[in-house]
Design a protein around this motif. Structure first.
Motif, PDB file in Angstrom:
ATOM      1  N   PRO A  33       0.817  -1.218   0.000  1.00 32.23           N
ATOM      2  CA  PRO A  33       0.000   0.000   0.000  1.00 32.23           C
ATOM      3  C   PRO A  33       0.851   1.269   0.000  1.00 32.23           C
ATOM      4  CG  PRO A  33      -0.643  -1.530   1.761  1.00 32.23           C
ATOM      5  CD  PRO A  33       0.666  -1.997   1.233  1.00 32.23           C
ATOM      6  N   VAL A  34       0.186   2.375  -0.219  1.00 31.80           N
ATOM      7  CA  VAL A  34       0.828   3.694  -0.144  1.00 31.80           C
ATOM      8  C   VAL A  34       0.448   4.397   1.159  1.00 31.80           C
ATOM      9  CG1 VAL A  34       0.988   5.970  -1.197  1.00 31.80           C
ATOM     10  CG2 VAL A  34       0.939   3.913  -2.638  1.00 31.80           C
ATOM     11  N   ARG A  35      -0.819   4.352   1.531  1.00 31.54           N
ATOM     12  CA  ARG A  35      -1.305   5.029   2.732  1.00 31.54           C
ATOM     13  C   ARG A  35      -1.407   4.042   3.874  1.00 31.54           C
ATOM     14  NH1 ARG A  35      -3.566  10.038   0.171  1.00 31.54           N
ATOM     15  NH2 ARG A  35      -3.668  10.965   2.240  1.00 31.54           N
ATOM     16  N   PRO A  36      -1.432   4.528   5.128  1.00 35.98           N
ATOM     17  CA  PRO A  36      -1.544   5.925   5.533  1.00 35.98           C
ATOM     18  C   PRO A  36      -0.216   6.671   5.416  1.00 35.98           C
ATOM     19  CG  PRO A  36      -1.384   4.555   7.483  1.00 35.98           C
ATOM     20  CD  PRO A  36      -1.442   3.624   6.307  1.00 35.98           C
ATOM     21  N   ILE A  37      -0.314   7.980   5.408  1.00 34.86           N
ATOM     22  CA  ILE A  37       0.852   8.849   5.396  1.00 34.86           C
ATOM     23  C   ILE A  37       0.692   9.892   6.500  1.00 34.86           C
ATOM     24  CG2 ILE A  37       1.348   8.511   2.945  1.00 34.86           C
ATOM     25  CD1 ILE A  37      -0.064  11.137   2.360  1.00 34.86           C
ATOM     26  N   ALA A  38       1.753  10.659   6.732  1.00 39.27           N
ATOM     27  CA  ALA A  38       1.735  11.625   7.834  1.00 39.27           C
ATOM     28  C   ALA A  38       0.592  12.621   7.697  1.00 39.27           C
ATOM     29  CB  ALA A  38       3.078  12.355   7.912  1.00 39.27           C
ATOM     30  N   GLU A  39       0.268  13.019   6.474  1.00 36.79           N
ATOM     31  CA  GLU A  39      -0.818  13.977   6.271  1.00 36.79           C
ATOM     32  C   GLU A  39      -2.135  13.459   6.836  1.00 36.79           C
ATOM     33  OE1 GLU A  39      -1.125  14.993   2.168  1.00 36.79           O
ATOM     34  OE2 GLU A  39       0.943  15.719   2.043  1.00 36.79           O
ATOM     35  N   ASP A  40      -2.320  12.144   6.801  1.00 39.18           N
ATOM     36  CA  ASP A  40      -3.553  11.566   7.337  1.00 39.18           C
ATOM     37  C   ASP A  40      -3.618  11.728   8.853  1.00 39.18           C
ATOM     38  OD1 ASP A  40      -4.135  10.752   4.734  1.00 39.18           O
ATOM     39  OD2 ASP A  40      -3.170   8.806   5.018  1.00 39.18           O
ATOM     40  N   ALA A  41      -2.478  11.578   9.524  1.00 38.25           N
ATOM     41  CA  ALA A  41      -2.432  11.774  10.971  1.00 38.25           C
ATOM     42  C   ALA A  41      -2.681  13.240  11.327  1.00 38.25           C
ATOM     43  CB  ALA A  41      -1.086  11.314  11.526  1.00 38.25           C
ATOM     44  N   VAL A  42      -2.118  14.139  10.541  1.00 39.80           N
ATOM     45  CA  VAL A  42      -2.323  15.570  10.773  1.00 39.80           C
ATOM     46  C   VAL A  42      -3.796  15.927  10.603  1.00 39.80           C
ATOM     47  CG1 VAL A  42      -1.781  17.888   9.945  1.00 39.80           C
ATOM     48  CG2 VAL A  42       0.033  16.170  10.101  1.00 39.80           C
ATOM     49  N   ALA A  43      -4.422  15.411   9.544  1.00 40.89           N
ATOM     50  CA  ALA A  43      -5.831  15.706   9.288  1.00 40.89           C
ATOM     51  C   ALA A  43      -6.713  15.204  10.423  1.00 40.89           C
ATOM     52  CB  ALA A  43      -6.257  15.075   7.962  1.00 40.89           C
ATOM     53  N   LEU A  44      -6.407  14.028  10.955  1.00 43.51           N
ATOM     54  CA  LEU A  44      -7.197  13.478  12.050  1.00 43.51           C
ATOM     55  C   LEU A  44      -7.048  14.325  13.307  1.00 43.51           C
ATOM     56  CD1 LEU A  44      -8.962  11.393  13.422  1.00 43.51           C
ATOM     57  CD2 LEU A  44      -6.965   9.893  13.617  1.00 43.51           C
ATOM     58  N   ALA A  45      -5.813  14.716  13.640  1.00 39.27           N
ATOM     59  CA  ALA A  45      -5.604  15.554  14.831  1.00 39.27           C
ATOM     60  C   ALA A  45      -6.361  16.880  14.694  1.00 39.27           C
ATOM     61  CB  ALA A  45      -4.112  15.804  15.038  1.00 39.27           C
ATOM     62  N   ALA A  46      -6.337  17.467  13.497  1.00 37.32           N
ATOM     63  CA  ALA A  46      -7.063  18.723  13.282  1.00 37.32           C
ATOM     64  C   ALA A  46      -8.569  18.515  13.415  1.00 37.32           C
ATOM     65  CB  ALA A  46      -6.720  19.287  11.907  1.00 37.32           C
ATOM     66  N   ALA A  47      -9.067  17.386  12.909  1.00 39.66           N
ATOM     67  CA  ALA A  47     -10.501  17.103  12.997  1.00 39.66           C
ATOM     68  C   ALA A  47     -10.943  16.886  14.439  1.00 39.66           C
ATOM     69  CB  ALA A  47     -10.841  15.880  12.152  1.00 39.66           C
ATOM     70  N   LEU A  48     -10.021  16.475  15.285  1.00 40.41           N
ATOM     71  CA  LEU A  48     -10.328  16.319  16.712  1.00 40.41           C
ATOM     72  C   LEU A  48     -10.354  17.655  17.444  1.00 40.41           C
ATOM     73  CD1 LEU A  48      -8.179  13.133  17.449  1.00 40.41           C
ATOM     74  CD2 LEU A  48     -10.683  13.289  17.596  1.00 40.41           C
ATOM     75  N   GLY A  49     -10.006  18.725  16.756  1.00 41.11           N
ATOM     76  CA  GLY A  49     -10.075  20.059  17.335  1.00 41.11           C
ATOM     77  C   GLY A  49      -8.761  20.613  17.824  1.00 41.11           C
ATOM     78  N   TYR A  50      -7.651  19.931  17.524  1.00 44.73           N
ATOM     79  CA  TYR A  50      -6.346  20.393  17.986  1.00 44.73           C
ATOM     80  C   TYR A  50      -5.744  21.355  16.955  1.00 44.73           C
ATOM     81  CZ  TYR A  50      -7.109  16.168  20.750  1.00 44.73           C
ATOM     82  OH  TYR A  50      -7.664  15.205  21.552  1.00 44.73           O
ATOM     83  N   ASP A  51      -5.110  22.392  17.446  1.00 41.42           N
ATOM     84  CA  ASP A  51      -4.481  23.394  16.589  1.00 41.42           C
ATOM     85  C   ASP A  51      -3.094  22.879  16.200  1.00 41.42           C
ATOM     86  OD1 ASP A  51      -3.774  25.676  15.229  1.00 41.42           O
ATOM     87  OD2 ASP A  51      -3.403  26.873  17.041  1.00 41.42           O
ATOM     88  N   VAL A  52      -3.074  22.018  15.207  1.00 45.11           N
ATOM     89  CA  VAL A  52      -1.855  21.279  14.858  1.00 45.11           C
ATOM     90  C   VAL A  52      -0.921  22.138  14.028  1.00 45.11           C
ATOM     91  CG1 VAL A  52      -0.959  19.147  13.863  1.00 45.11           C
ATOM     92  CG2 VAL A  52      -3.287  19.208  14.768  1.00 45.11           C
ATOM     93  N   ARG A  53       0.343  22.087  14.397  1.00 46.41           N
ATOM     94  CA  ARG A  53       1.391  22.708  13.596  1.00 46.41           C
ATOM     95  C   ARG A  53       2.366  21.625  13.147  1.00 46.41           C
ATOM     96  NH1 ARG A  53       2.640  27.306  17.905  1.00 46.41           N
ATOM     97  NH2 ARG A  53       1.630  25.721  19.219  1.00 46.41           N
ATOM     98  N   VAL A  54       2.992  21.857  11.994  1.00 48.23           N
ATOM     99  CA  VAL A  54       3.744  20.796  11.335  1.00 48.23           C
ATOM    100  C   VAL A  54       5.078  21.331  10.833  1.00 48.23           C
ATOM    101  CG1 VAL A  54       3.732  19.084   9.470  1.00 48.23           C
ATOM    102  CG2 VAL A  54       1.575  19.721  10.588  1.00 48.23           C
ATOM    103  N   GLU A  55       6.105  20.499  10.982  1.00 44.89           N
ATOM    104  CA  GLU A  55       7.420  20.810  10.410  1.00 44.89           C
ATOM    105  C   GLU A  55       8.013  19.520   9.868  1.00 44.89           C
ATOM    106  OE1 GLU A  55      11.594  23.070  11.735  1.00 44.89           O
ATOM    107  OE2 GLU A  55       9.842  23.066  13.058  1.00 44.89           O
TER     108      GLU A  55
END
Length: 267
Positions: free
Chosen positions: A186-208
């Motif tokens: 497979p290709v996914r999951p990828i880091a962007e998927d984890a970021v999207a989930l954290a944001a959907a949970l209401g967290y103000d996620v920042r990424v580097e």
């Protein structure tokens, strides 16, 4: 997509990495096992040369002598480099061998540490809150990521910091799976998927994101040994694996891209 749908997508994508039963049954060794000594060596390097955005994001939110919770700690590569700032460290890991390596190093560095063996969030009731909660290189082992994130957030007084590769850590071996078993990984999951989930949970996620500070392998013999285990091949085929990797243009292995994501919590 809402958090529930994103969590289900993460679960399905992660499940797609399962090794077919017939290949797994014939494997000479556990393809998912980790070697504590390899991770311990990485911890020693991180302690000797502390650097990178993950440590920086932890350090800026950690009061002097503050408390750290390291989830999926391994031997402590994401926490012990900050030994001179940590007043109390609680390490959670499902591997007793990894925790033993961490405790040895914590004692040598003068860090007051407590080891909790078990999976997160199953053991969250045994663990106190901390100023900063870290979870490094663990999310690709977590099928139910939403409650994992929620429990991290609930245990952090100031900040949650995660580090993960930008794609599944076994992705680099996909050409070898196809070569030896005729299987497309497979290709996914990828880091962007984890970021999207954290944001959907209401967290103000920042990424580097950055290039990993370490080579995956320094010798092709190490690559071949690892591939034999991970791809369920007899170790006697290591020379064949090495030559195949060369033929496929897989040596040297490019460095990973590592992603640091973090959010501040609300008291």
């Amino acid at each position: 997509m809402d958090a529930g749908a994103l969590n289900e997508r993460w679960r399905r994508n992660l499940e797609s990495w399962a090794i077919p039963d017939e290949i797994l049954a014939a494997a000479p060794a556990d393809p998912w096992a980790h070697v504590p000594a390899r991770f311990a060596g990485r911890t020693d390097r991180a302690v000797a040369e502390p650097e990178g955005p993950t440590l920086a994001r932890v350090a800026e939110a950690l009061p002097e002598g503050g408390a750290v919770l390291d989830v999926g700690s391994g031997p402590g590569g994401a926490s012990l480099p900050l030994h001179d700032r940590i007043g109390d460290l609680v390490a959670v890991d499902s591997s007793a061998a990894m925790l033993k390596e961490l405790m040895i190093r914590a004692e040598g560095l003068g860090v007051a540490a407590t080891a909790v063996e078990g999976a997160w969030p199953d053991v969250e009731g045994e663990v106190p809150r901390a100023d900063v909660v870290i979870a490094a290189h663990v999310v690709y082992n977590v099928p139910d990521l939403a409650p994992f994130f929620v429990a991290l957030n609930a245990h952090a007084r100031c900040r949650v910091v995660l580090e993960l590769p930008n794609r599944h850590p076994m992705s680099w071996m996909s050409p070898l799976w196809e070569h030896f078993h005729g299987i497309r990984r497979p290709v996914r999951p990828i880091a962007e998927d984890a970021v999207a989930l954290a944001a959907a949970l209401g967290y103000d996620v920042r990424v580097e994101e950055r290039e990993a500070p370490i080579e995956r392998f320094t010798h092709i013999e190490d690559l071949a040994e690892s591939v034999c285990r991970r791809v369920c091949l007899d170790p006697a085929r290591s020379e064949e694996v090495a030559s195949t990797a060369m033929e496929l243009g897989m040596w040297p292995v490019p460095r990973d891209r590592w992603v640091t994501l973090w959010w501040d919590t609300r008291e």
